[in-house]
Design a protein around this motif. Sequence first.
Motif, PDB file in Angstrom:
ATOM      1  N   PRO A 136       2.798   4.611  -8.888  1.00 58.66           N
ATOM      2  CA  PRO A 136       2.436   3.377  -8.486  1.00 58.66           C
ATOM      3  C   PRO A 136       2.847   3.282  -7.064  1.00 58.66           C
ATOM      4  CG  PRO A 136       3.669   2.806 -10.144  1.00 58.66           C
ATOM      5  CD  PRO A 136       3.608   4.187 -10.173  1.00 58.66           C
ATOM      6  N   HIS A 137       2.235   2.809  -5.772  1.00 61.79           N
ATOM      7  CA  HIS A 137       2.657   2.780  -4.739  1.00 61.79           C
ATOM      8  C   HIS A 137       2.649   1.033  -4.136  1.00 61.79           C
ATOM      9  CE1 HIS A 137       2.173   6.994  -4.696  1.00 61.79           C
ATOM     10  NE2 HIS A 137       3.251   6.779  -3.688  1.00 61.79           N
ATOM     11  N   SER A 138       3.474   0.346  -3.675  1.00 62.11           N
ATOM     12  CA  SER A 138       3.360  -0.809  -3.059  1.00 62.11           C
ATOM     13  C   SER A 138       2.380  -0.850  -1.891  1.00 62.11           C
ATOM     14  CB  SER A 138       4.772  -1.322  -2.832  1.00 62.11           C
ATOM     15  OG  SER A 138       5.387  -0.967  -2.050  1.00 62.11           O
ATOM     16  N   THR A 139       2.207  -2.045  -1.514  1.00 63.18           N
ATOM     17  CA  THR A 139       1.379  -2.184  -0.370  1.00 63.18           C
ATOM     18  C   THR A 139       2.133  -1.535   0.967  1.00 63.18           C
ATOM     19  OG1 THR A 139       0.202  -3.961  -1.100  1.00 63.18           O
ATOM     20  CG2 THR A 139      -0.190  -3.315   1.260  1.00 63.18           C
ATOM     21  N   ALA A 155       1.459  15.025  -2.375  1.00 60.62           N
ATOM     22  CA  ALA A 155       2.741  15.121  -2.589  1.00 60.62           C
ATOM     23  C   ALA A 155       3.474  14.034  -2.533  1.00 60.62           C
ATOM     24  CB  ALA A 155       3.254  16.042  -1.303  1.00 60.62           C
ATOM     25  N   CYS A 156       3.068  12.763  -1.997  1.00 62.47           N
ATOM     26  CA  CYS A 156       3.740  11.642  -2.034  1.00 62.47           C
ATOM     27  C   CYS A 156       3.503  10.822  -3.381  1.00 62.47           C
ATOM     28  CB  CYS A 156       3.056  10.583  -0.786  1.00 62.47           C
ATOM     29  SG  CYS A 156       3.737  11.117   0.781  1.00 62.47           S
ATOM     30  N   GLY A 157       2.884  11.517  -4.195  1.00 59.23           N
ATOM     31  CA  GLY A 157       2.810  10.856  -5.393  1.00 59.23           C
ATOM     32  C   GLY A 157       1.381  10.257  -5.848  1.00 59.23           C
ATOM     33  N   TYR A 158       0.323  10.053  -4.897  1.00 61.38           N
ATOM     34  CA  TYR A 158      -1.065   9.478  -4.998  1.00 61.38           C
ATOM     35  C   TYR A 158      -1.667  10.275  -6.017  1.00 61.38           C
ATOM     36  CZ  TYR A 158       0.277   6.444  -1.404  1.00 61.38           C
ATOM     37  OH  TYR A 158       1.081   5.547  -0.511  1.00 61.38           O
ATOM     38  N   PHE A 187     -12.624   1.204   1.598  1.00 61.31           N
ATOM     39  CA  PHE A 187     -11.482   1.942   0.951  1.00 61.31           C
ATOM     40  C   PHE A 187     -10.160   1.613   1.088  1.00 61.31           C
ATOM     41  CE2 PHE A 187     -14.731   4.860   0.513  1.00 61.31           C
ATOM     42  CZ  PHE A 187     -14.872   6.123   1.118  1.00 61.31           C
ATOM     43  N   PHE A 188      -9.900   0.742   2.112  1.00 63.73           N
ATOM     44  CA  PHE A 188      -8.538   0.310   2.325  1.00 63.73           C
ATOM     45  C   PHE A 188      -8.096  -0.973   1.222  1.00 63.73           C
ATOM     46  CE2 PHE A 188      -4.823  -0.970   4.416  1.00 63.73           C
ATOM     47  CZ  PHE A 188      -4.680  -2.214   4.386  1.00 63.73           C
ATOM     48  N   PHE A 189      -9.282  -1.843   0.816  1.00 65.64           N
ATOM     49  CA  PHE A 189      -8.857  -2.696  -0.038  1.00 65.64           C
ATOM     50  C   PHE A 189      -9.158  -2.073  -1.663  1.00 65.64           C
ATOM     51  CE2 PHE A 189      -8.753  -6.713   1.679  1.00 65.64           C
ATOM     52  CZ  PHE A 189      -9.273  -6.699   2.658  1.00 65.64           C
ATOM     53  N   LEU A 190      -9.745  -0.965  -1.707  1.00 71.27           N
ATOM     54  CA  LEU A 190      -9.836  -0.050  -3.028  1.00 71.27           C
ATOM     55  C   LEU A 190      -8.349   0.191  -3.385  1.00 71.27           C
ATOM     56  CD1 LEU A 190     -12.924   1.930  -3.136  1.00 71.27           C
ATOM     57  CD2 LEU A 190     -12.180   0.115  -4.694  1.00 71.27           C
ATOM     58  N   ILE A 191      -7.641   0.800  -2.185  1.00 68.45           N
ATOM     59  CA  ILE A 191      -6.412   1.698  -2.391  1.00 68.45           C
ATOM     60  C   ILE A 191      -5.407   0.344  -2.599  1.00 68.45           C
ATOM     61  CG2 ILE A 191      -4.560   2.705  -1.463  1.00 68.45           C
ATOM     62  CD1 ILE A 191      -6.996   4.028   0.379  1.00 68.45           C
ATOM     63  N   THR A 192      -5.377  -0.726  -1.698  1.00 67.49           N
ATOM     64  CA  THR A 192      -4.305  -1.736  -1.815  1.00 67.49           C
ATOM     65  C   THR A 192      -4.470  -2.413  -2.906  1.00 67.49           C
ATOM     66  OG1 THR A 192      -5.459  -2.778  -0.306  1.00 67.49           O
ATOM     67  CG2 THR A 192      -3.718  -1.663   0.624  1.00 67.49           C
ATOM     68  N   THR A 193      -5.624  -2.825  -3.542  1.00 72.82           N
ATOM     69  CA  THR A 193      -5.606  -3.438  -4.862  1.00 72.82           C
ATOM     70  C   THR A 193      -5.941  -2.863  -6.095  1.00 72.82           C
ATOM     71  OG1 THR A 193      -7.886  -3.502  -4.641  1.00 72.82           O
ATOM     72  CG2 THR A 193      -7.029  -5.294  -3.674  1.00 72.82           C
TER      73      THR A 193
END
Lengths: 226, 238
Positions: free
Chosen positions: A50-53, A122-125, B13-19
Amino acid sequence: MKIILLTIWFILETSMLGAQTKEDLYKNQQLNESQKARTPKYHFGYIEKPHSTTQIFKDLGFAYGLTLVLYPLTQPEAVASKGSWTRYKDNLGNIVFDHDAPFWNVMVHPISGSQLYLYYRACGYNKGQAFLLTSLSSALFEFTVEVYTEPASAPDLFNTPVLGSILGYGIENLSMYLLNTGNPLGRFFGHVINPATLFWFYDGKMIITPDISKDGQVMTRLYLDF
Amino acid sequence: MIKYLTLTTFIAFFFLITTGHANEKAILLRGGATAAFGGVKSFDPGNDYFWGGGFNVNAGFRFSNLTFRGYNFSPWEINASGNSYWGRTVHHIKSELEHVSVEGGAAIRTFVIAVCLKYHFETLYKKVWQPYLGLGPSWSQHTLKMKNYEVRRGTFTNNNRIAYLTEGATLIFGIEENLPYREMHPVYMEFAYTLTAVKKISLLDASNHKEIESIEYANIDKHIYSHIIMFNIGMTIF
């Protein structure tokens, strides 16, 4: 010529340099007699986390900075002859269907997209996140960097992330296969087609070491350093 | 319209990733081969239809496990598809701009982008194949490389190309394997019909293949249509 010599040196250094006999040749490697295969020292893979914002912004920002630096380096003629701030202001926000040759739309843009995809992997996504981030990176480049010379292109906005992610998926599988063969030539090309595996943000490289426990059981330990 | 659609897409897309909703089950990437039959009904009636072959790719977002006011949106999918194909030579096509008029045979290269809303039916054919229907706007660009041509007006050489930019809609009907895991790479087969109206015609200079310039263009106010029937076959990549 220098690249060829360097490649030969790299292969020799990692395999047979100084070997005199068959025992010398294989003394640092274990032979898998039953499968007739090398036993590699490292295992390469992808760790999804998981990644933070904040981390997402940092990763996006790094990729954006890279495109900002690489664009004038790879397209110096276009930037010098066609680029201007007046054109930047005129092109900002516009989307067109460009008339580029298939070489750009079907080859160059998908290759760029694939390397962006592999960077985010590579960053883990995970694969879905890597595709979405590739789309965002491509859009940021088209709408804020390339507009210095030409308006954003609809085919490029589509081909870079979609074709690029599909190509990136293929390169990912091929590079992992090559890297895990234990073959120095395989490792060389595995890194060449997937250069993101050479940098600090890639943490999927594990050291394989055999170990014997206190009660005499033999096992394999995987050390992951991040 | 394409501008606002693109902006909305990237904000989503941006909201999908960040949420954290960008999980692998929701996002799909598919690719495969295309066989196309179509053409541009040009400035005069003629033998301007052609067969072509190429590839198709599409990216979709499936509304998995989304329920709103009791309605389950799982069968719905937003899909953006791109088809590129190269057609065999059209025997006769006529193109007119303000200063140039040329007619003759042409090899056509086409790129189509369609954004569709797809609905996957619950019925399964032979317990595996799930039919779906999709509809949405589309844009296409046909680039003509003229062969055996005659110049009626102006200057036109072998380094020149004609490009038609069209806008319209796409209707898709297909079947896809309903498999439990994405890693099994489900196969899909679909027919897509794209009907678009020509909005702009451009004269291009392709003497420098690295940089193709637009010399002249004309916005079209006549009813010139592009019809394309495509058969797409492929599989889900991830």
